[in-house]
Design a protein around this motif. Structure first.
Motif, PDB file in Angstrom:
ATOM      1  N   SER A 168       0.838  -1.192   0.000  1.00  0.00           N
ATOM      2  CA  SER A 168       0.000   0.000   0.000  1.00  0.00           C
ATOM      3  C   SER A 168       0.879   1.250   0.000  1.00  0.00           C
ATOM      4  O   SER A 168       2.037   1.217   0.407  1.00  0.00           O
ATOM      5  CB  SER A 168      -0.919   0.002   1.210  1.00  0.00           C
ATOM      6  N   SER A 170       0.705   3.730   1.942  1.00  0.00           N
ATOM      7  CA  SER A 170       1.168   4.119   3.272  1.00  0.00           C
ATOM      8  C   SER A 170       2.274   3.196   3.778  1.00  0.00           C
ATOM      9  O   SER A 170       3.154   3.630   4.517  1.00  0.00           O
ATOM     10  CB  SER A 170       0.002   4.160   4.255  1.00  0.00           C
ATOM     11  N   GLN A 171       2.264   1.926   3.362  1.00  0.00           N
ATOM     12  CA  GLN A 171       3.364   1.039   3.764  1.00  0.00           C
ATOM     13  C   GLN A 171       4.684   1.522   3.170  1.00  0.00           C
ATOM     14  O   GLN A 171       5.728   1.462   3.815  1.00  0.00           O
ATOM     15  CB  GLN A 171       3.084  -0.395   3.302  1.00  0.00           C
ATOM     16  N   GLN A 173       5.237   4.725   2.151  1.00  0.00           N
ATOM     17  CA  GLN A 173       5.537   6.019   2.779  1.00  0.00           C
ATOM     18  C   GLN A 173       6.135   5.828   4.166  1.00  0.00           C
ATOM     19  O   GLN A 173       7.062   6.546   4.553  1.00  0.00           O
ATOM     20  CB  GLN A 173       4.265   6.859   2.876  1.00  0.00           C
ATOM     21  N   ALA A 174       5.596   4.845   4.919  1.00  0.00           N
ATOM     22  CA  ALA A 174       6.112   4.603   6.271  1.00  0.00           C
ATOM     23  C   ALA A 174       7.602   4.273   6.200  1.00  0.00           C
ATOM     24  O   ALA A 174       8.404   4.852   6.938  1.00  0.00           O
ATOM     25  CB  ALA A 174       5.342   3.468   6.929  1.00  0.00           C
ATOM     26  N   ARG A 176       9.675   5.130   3.992  1.00  0.00           N
ATOM     27  CA  ARG A 176      10.447   6.328   3.623  1.00  0.00           C
ATOM     28  C   ARG A 176      10.627   7.260   4.819  1.00  0.00           C
ATOM     29  O   ARG A 176      11.656   7.901   4.956  1.00  0.00           O
ATOM     30  CB  ARG A 176       9.779   7.048   2.455  1.00  0.00           C
ATOM     31  N   THR A 177       9.622   7.313   5.698  1.00  0.00           N
ATOM     32  CA  THR A 177       9.811   8.167   6.879  1.00  0.00           C
ATOM     33  C   THR A 177      10.865   7.583   7.822  1.00  0.00           C
ATOM     34  O   THR A 177      11.413   8.305   8.642  1.00  0.00           O
ATOM     35  CB  THR A 177       8.515   8.355   7.695  1.00  0.00           C
ATOM     36  N   PHE A 178      11.123   6.282   7.722  1.00  0.00           N
ATOM     37  CA  PHE A 178      12.199   5.727   8.546  1.00  0.00           C
ATOM     38  C   PHE A 178      13.566   5.981   7.912  1.00  0.00           C
ATOM     39  O   PHE A 178      14.580   5.490   8.402  1.00  0.00           O
ATOM     40  CB  PHE A 178      12.037   4.203   8.733  1.00  0.00           C
ATOM     41  N   GLY A 179      13.573   6.672   6.798  1.00  0.00           N
ATOM     42  CA  GLY A 179      14.831   6.975   6.131  1.00  0.00           C
ATOM     43  C   GLY A 179      15.285   5.887   5.174  1.00  0.00           C
ATOM     44  O   GLY A 179      16.464   5.816   4.835  1.00  0.00           O
ATOM     45  N   GLU A 188      12.552  -4.294   1.752  1.00  0.00           N
ATOM     46  CA  GLU A 188      11.816  -4.476   2.999  1.00  0.00           C
ATOM     47  C   GLU A 188      10.295  -4.426   2.818  1.00  0.00           C
ATOM     48  O   GLU A 188       9.565  -4.910   3.658  1.00  0.00           O
ATOM     49  CB  GLU A 188      12.221  -3.406   4.029  1.00  0.00           C
TER      50      GLU A 188
ATOM     51  N   ASN B  52       0.628  15.547   4.497  1.00  0.00           N
ATOM     52  CA  ASN B  52       1.536  15.056   3.456  1.00  0.00           C
ATOM     53  C   ASN B  52       2.639  16.064   3.154  1.00  0.00           C
ATOM     54  O   ASN B  52       3.774  15.689   2.861  1.00  0.00           O
ATOM     55  CB  ASN B  52       0.755  14.740   2.174  1.00  0.00           C
ATOM     56  N   GLY B  56       6.612  15.526   3.945  1.00  0.00           N
ATOM     57  CA  GLY B  56       7.525  15.553   2.810  1.00  0.00           C
ATOM     58  C   GLY B  56       7.117  14.614   1.700  1.00  0.00           C
ATOM     59  O   GLY B  56       7.897  14.340   0.792  1.00  0.00           O
ATOM     60  N   PHE B  57       5.890  14.100   1.755  1.00  0.00           N
ATOM     61  CA  PHE B  57       5.417  13.191   0.701  1.00  0.00           C
ATOM     62  C   PHE B  57       5.048  13.953  -0.560  1.00  0.00           C
ATOM     63  O   PHE B  57       5.093  13.401  -1.655  1.00  0.00           O
ATOM     64  CB  PHE B  57       4.207  12.383   1.180  1.00  0.00           C
ATOM     65  N   PRO B  75      10.495  12.776   2.857  1.00  0.00           N
ATOM     66  CA  PRO B  75      10.269  12.220   4.189  1.00  0.00           C
ATOM     67  C   PRO B  75      11.594  11.941   4.891  1.00  0.00           C
ATOM     68  O   PRO B  75      12.619  11.778   4.237  1.00  0.00           O
ATOM     69  CB  PRO B  75       9.552  10.893   3.906  1.00  0.00           C
ATOM     70  N   ARG B  79      10.687  13.180  11.151  1.00  0.00           N
ATOM     71  CA  ARG B  79       9.233  13.366  11.157  1.00  0.00           C
ATOM     72  C   ARG B  79       8.541  12.020  10.978  1.00  0.00           C
ATOM     73  O   ARG B  79       8.321  11.576   9.861  1.00  0.00           O
ATOM     74  CB  ARG B  79       8.825  14.318  10.022  1.00  0.00           C
ATOM     75  N   VAL B  81       5.504   9.264  11.063  1.00  0.00           N
ATOM     76  CA  VAL B  81       4.090   9.368  10.702  1.00  0.00           C
ATOM     77  C   VAL B  81       3.326   8.153  11.227  1.00  0.00           C
ATOM     78  O   VAL B  81       3.804   7.021  11.121  1.00  0.00           O
ATOM     79  CB  VAL B  81       3.923   9.455   9.160  1.00  0.00           C
ATOM     80  N   PHE B  83      -0.139   6.356  10.443  1.00  0.00           N
ATOM     81  CA  PHE B  83      -1.099   6.421   9.341  1.00  0.00           C
ATOM     82  C   PHE B  83      -2.491   5.979   9.768  1.00  0.00           C
ATOM     83  O   PHE B  83      -2.657   5.239  10.735  1.00  0.00           O
ATOM     84  CB  PHE B  83      -0.619   5.539   8.188  1.00  0.00           C
ATOM     85  N   ASP B  85      -4.646   3.964   8.090  1.00  0.00           N
ATOM     86  CA  ASP B  85      -4.565   2.501   8.058  1.00  0.00           C
ATOM     87  C   ASP B  85      -3.186   2.230   8.628  1.00  0.00           C
ATOM     88  O   ASP B  85      -2.220   2.733   8.137  1.00  0.00           O
ATOM     89  CB  ASP B  85      -4.671   1.975   6.624  1.00  0.00           C
ATOM     90  N   ALA B  87      -0.597   0.855   8.387  1.00  0.00           N
ATOM     91  CA  ALA B  87       0.617   0.736   7.553  1.00  0.00           C
ATOM     92  C   ALA B  87       1.644  -0.202   8.166  1.00  0.00           C
ATOM     93  O   ALA B  87       2.844  -0.037   7.971  1.00  0.00           O
ATOM     94  CB  ALA B  87       1.238   2.105   7.259  1.00  0.00           C
ATOM     95  N   LEU B  88       1.176  -1.195   8.920  1.00  0.00           N
ATOM     96  CA  LEU B  88       2.101  -2.192   9.461  1.00  0.00           C
ATOM     97  C   LEU B  88       2.402  -3.220   8.377  1.00  0.00           C
ATOM     98  O   LEU B  88       1.689  -3.317   7.381  1.00  0.00           O
ATOM     99  CB  LEU B  88       1.477  -2.880  10.682  1.00  0.00           C
ATOM    100  N   TYR B  89       3.477  -3.996   8.612  1.00  0.00           N
ATOM    101  CA  TYR B  89       3.892  -4.994   7.625  1.00  0.00           C
ATOM    102  C   TYR B  89       3.511  -6.383   8.116  1.00  0.00           C
ATOM    103  O   TYR B  89       4.106  -6.886   9.064  1.00  0.00           O
ATOM    104  CB  TYR B  89       5.400  -4.897   7.393  1.00  0.00           C
ATOM    105  N   ARG B 141      -3.211  -2.496  17.071  1.00  0.00           N
ATOM    106  CA  ARG B 141      -2.421  -2.236  15.864  1.00  0.00           C
ATOM    107  C   ARG B 141      -1.985  -0.786  15.804  1.00  0.00           C
ATOM    108  O   ARG B 141      -0.852  -0.480  15.422  1.00  0.00           O
ATOM    109  CB  ARG B 141      -3.231  -2.607  14.615  1.00  0.00           C
ATOM    110  N   ARG B 148       6.173   2.092  16.727  1.00  0.00           N
ATOM    111  CA  ARG B 148       7.110   2.069  15.608  1.00  0.00           C
ATOM    112  C   ARG B 148       7.544   3.481  15.239  1.00  0.00           C
ATOM    113  O   ARG B 148       8.715   3.738  14.964  1.00  0.00           O
ATOM    114  CB  ARG B 148       6.449   1.378  14.411  1.00  0.00           C
TER     115      ARG B 148
END
Lengths: 273, 262
Positions: A168, A170-171, A173-174, A176-179, A188, B52, B56-57, B75, B79, B81, B83, B85, B87-89, B141, B148
Motif C-alpha cells: 500500500s 502508506s506502507q 511512505q512509512a 520512507r519516513t524511517f529513512g 523491505e 503530506n 515531505g510526501f 520524508p 518526522r 508518521v 497512518f 490505516d 501501515a504495518l507490515y 495495531r 514504531r
C-alpha cells in the motif's frame, strides 16, 4: 462445582470452511466416477484396448516401467530427468523473472524496455521457438531447459510486477519516513508484499513447465517422461502412454501441494492484512 | 512567519494539482517541539494534504516547508508518521515492525530487538511482541504503529486520523496514552482528526481548516491535555463548561457559522 460455560476456552475456529470440504468430496466422487466409467468402457468392450486399455493394464504398465524400465530407462530415471529439466528451468526463470518483474514495477525506463519483450514472449507457443533454440544452442540439455524456462518466464515476471503493487501507499511512505533508501524500500516492503503473487506466478509457471516438457523432450532426448510417452506412442503402446500421462499428472499435483504447503508455512499472512 | 529552533514550519504554503484543483491556499503554521497541534475541518479542507506536506510526501506548489529553517525535500526519520490505516507490515512480527526503523538505521539485531521490546512496553504491548500483527485488535495495531513511529525517536510525530476507526472506549484510552508518550518524547505532535472533542482535549493548539481551497479560519490554544498530565481527571476535564464551550466554538468555526450563545 460445575464449570460455567463462560470459563471454557473459546472453540478453536475451524480452518477449512464446510463448502471447501464439500468441494473435495465432489472432486473425489468425480475421479471415482471417471475410473468406474473407464473400467466399464474397457470391460464391456466399448472401445478397443488399442485405444483405451483397461485401468488394470495401465497399472501393469506402470509396474513394468518402474521395475524393468521402458525406452532405455526405468521410471525413476525418466522422472528424475524430467524433474531436473522442469526444476532447473524454474530456478532459471525465477532468477531472471523476479528481478525483471521488480524492474518493471519500480522503474519507468525498465518497464519501457522489458514490457514489450515480455509481451512478445508471452503468447508464443513453445513448439514455435523450439527449432530456433535448437539451431542456436544445439540438441543438448541446455536447449531443453531453456525452452521450458522461456515458457515459465512470463508468468513469473508478470506476477512479480503486479505483486509489487500489493504494497500500500502508506506502507511505502512509512518506510520512507524511517529513512529507507529506494533499495531498502524494495527489499523491505515491495518484495515481501509481492511474495504471495510471486508464488501464484510460480504455480502458473509450473503448469506451463509441465506443458512444455513433452515438447522439449521431442528432440534428441534419451530419457524423460515426455520421451517415454512419445516412444510408447510410436509403437501404439497405449497403456504406457496413459501411464506416462498419469505420472506427469501426479508430479504436477505433488508440486502444487508442495507450493500450498510453502504458502501456509512461510506466508501465513496472506489475505489477513 | 519566522521559525524557531526545533520547529517544523509551513510558511505561506499553497498546493494545487495541475492547473486547476487548488487544495490548500496560503497556509502558515509552526509546530515547535513540545507542542501538540490538531488540525480539524470538513472533508475536502485539505487536512491530509497538510500532513503530506509536513511529512515531505508532496512538495508545495508555492511557499515553503522547513525544519529549523532547512527546507524539507522528502520524508525523513525526524518526522515520524502514524497512518490512518496502520501501515504495518504483515510479514513481520509485532516486534519486527517496531524494530524496522532501527534496522534501517543500521542498529545491530540484538540492540534493536531490545529497543523494540522497550517501546512495546511503553504502549502496553510487551506480551505481544512475537505475534503476527493480524492477531491484534484495531486499537492494538495503532499502538504498534505509534511504538514504531516513536522508535525512530522523531522530533515531530505526524498523525493522520490514527484513531478514526476505533471504538469510543479504545479512543479514550488511546488519548491518555498519546498524551503521556507525547510528554515523554518531547516531540512536536501534529494530529489530523475529525473529532473536535479529541482535538480540544489533546492539543496545545487547534487549527480549523475550511475547504475550497483549504485555508485556516480559526486558531485557538488549549491546556486540557497539560492539565490531564498534571493529574486532573479526564472525565471532569471533558465536562467542564470551558471544554464544552470550546467544543461548540470550534464546531461553529468548522461549519462557518457564528457561535450560538445559549
Amino acid at each position: 462445582m460445575v464449570d460455567l460455560p463462560i470459563t471454557q476456552p473459546a472453540p478453536v475456529p475451524r480452518r477449512r470452511r464446510p463448502a471447501l470440504s464439500w468441494a473435495r468430496y465432489v472432486g473425489l466422487a468425480t475421479i471415482g466416477g471417471l475410473l468406474i466409467l473407464w473400467s466399464a468402457a474397457s470391460a464391456l468392450g466399448w472401445a478397443s484396448p488399442l485405444f483405451l486399455p483397461s485401468p488394470a493394464r495401465v497399472w501393469a504398465a506402470l509396474q513394468r516401467v518402474a521395475g524393468q524400465g521402458y525406452a532405455n530407462a526405468t521410471l525413476a530415471q525418466h522422472v528424475a530427468a524430467s524433474l531436473w529439466r522442469v526444476g532447473g528451468a524454474l530456478l532459471a526463470a525465477m532468477a531472471v523473472g523476479v528481478p525483471a518483474g521488480l524492474v518493471i514495477a519500480t522503474s519507468r525506463i525498465g518497464r519501457g524496455i522489458l514490457d514489450p519483450l515480455i509481451e512478445f514472449i508471452r503468447p508464443l507457443p513453445p513448439l514455435a521457438y523450439l527449432p530456433l533454440i535448437i539451431i542456436w544452442f544445439g540438441i543438448g540439455e541446455l536447449s531443453k531447459v531453456l525452452v521450458i524456462a522461456i515458457a515459465m518466464l512470463a508468468p513469473i515476471v508478470i506476477s512479480t510486477a503486479s505483486g509489487v503493487r500489493a504494497a500500500s501507499e502508506s506502507q511505502i511512505q512509512a518506510a520512507r519516513t524511517f529513512g529507507a533508501t529506494r533499495w531498502q524500500v524494495i527489499r523491505e516492503v515491495m518484495v515481501p508484499a509481492a511474495l504471495p503473487s510471486i508464488l501464484t506466478g510460480i504455480r502458473i509457471a509450473l503448469g506451463a513447465g509441465w506443458t512444455t516438457l513433452v515438447a522439449a523432450e521431442l528432440v534428441a532426448a534419451t530419457r524423460g517422461l515426455g520421451y517415454m510417452i512419445q516412444s510408447a506412442a510410436q509403437f501404439l503402446v497405449t497403456d504406457m502412454v496413459i501411464a506416462g500421462i498419469l505420472v506427469i499428472s501426479a508430479l504436477a499435483t505433488l508440486s502444487e501441494l508442495g507450493l500450498r504447503w510453502v504458502e501456509r508455512r512461510f506466508l501465513p499472512w496472506i489475505g489477513k492484512a | 512567519m519566522a521559525s524557531r529552533a526545533g520547529s517544523l514550519a509551513l510558511s505561506h504554503v499553497s498546493l494545487h494539482y495541475g492547473a486547476g484543483l487548488a487544495v490548500l491556499h496560503d497556509v502558515s503554521l509552526t509546530l515547535a517541539r513540545g507542542e501538540f497541534i490538531s488540525v480539524i475541518g470538513r472533508s475536502g479542507s485539505g487536512k491530509t494534504s497538510l500532513l503530506n506536506l509536513a511529512g515531505g510526501f508532496v512538495a508545495p506548489s508555492s511557499g515553503q516547508v522547513s525544519v529549523d529553517d532547512r527546507p524539507v525535500t522528502g520524508p525523513g526519520p525526524d518526522r515520524a508518521v502514524v497512518f490512518q490505516d496502520d501501515a504495518l507490515y504483515p510479514w513481520r512480527s509485532v516486534r519486527e515492525n517496531v524494530a524496522l526503523p532501527l534496522k534501517l538505521r543500521g542498529m545491530a539485531p540484538a540492540a534493536r530487538a531490545e529497543r523494540a521490546r522497550a517501546w512495546l512496553a511503553e504502549v502496553g504491548l510487551q506480551d505481544h511482541g512475537d505475534k503476527p500483527i493480524w492477531q491484534l485488535s484495531g486499537g492494538q495495531r495503532q499502538r504498534v504503529g505509534l511504538a514504531r513511529a516513536l522508535a525512530s525517536e522523531p522530533e515531530f510525530l505526524l498523525m493522520d486520523e490514527p484513531l478514526g476507526a476505533l471504538d469510543a472506549m479504545t479512543r479514550d484510552q488511546m488519548h491518555e496514552l498519546l498524551l503521556r508518550l507525547w510528554q515523554d518524547s518531547h516531540a512536536g505532535a501534529l494530529l489530523i482528526t475529525h473529532s473536535v472533542e479529541e482535538a480540544v482535549f489533546l492539543s496545545t493548539s487547534v487549527i480549523v481548516l475550511a475547504p475550497a481551497p483549504g485555508h485556516i479560519v480559526h486558531r485557538e490554544d488549549f491546556d486540557f491535555g497539560r492539565r490531564f498530565l498534571c493529574g486532573e481527571d479526564p472525565r471532569a476535564l471533558k465536562s467542564e463548561p470551558a471544554f464544552i464551550a470550546a467544543r461548540e466554538r470550534l464546531l461553529a468555526a468548522i461549519h462557518g457559522k457564528e457561535p450560538v450563545h445559549g
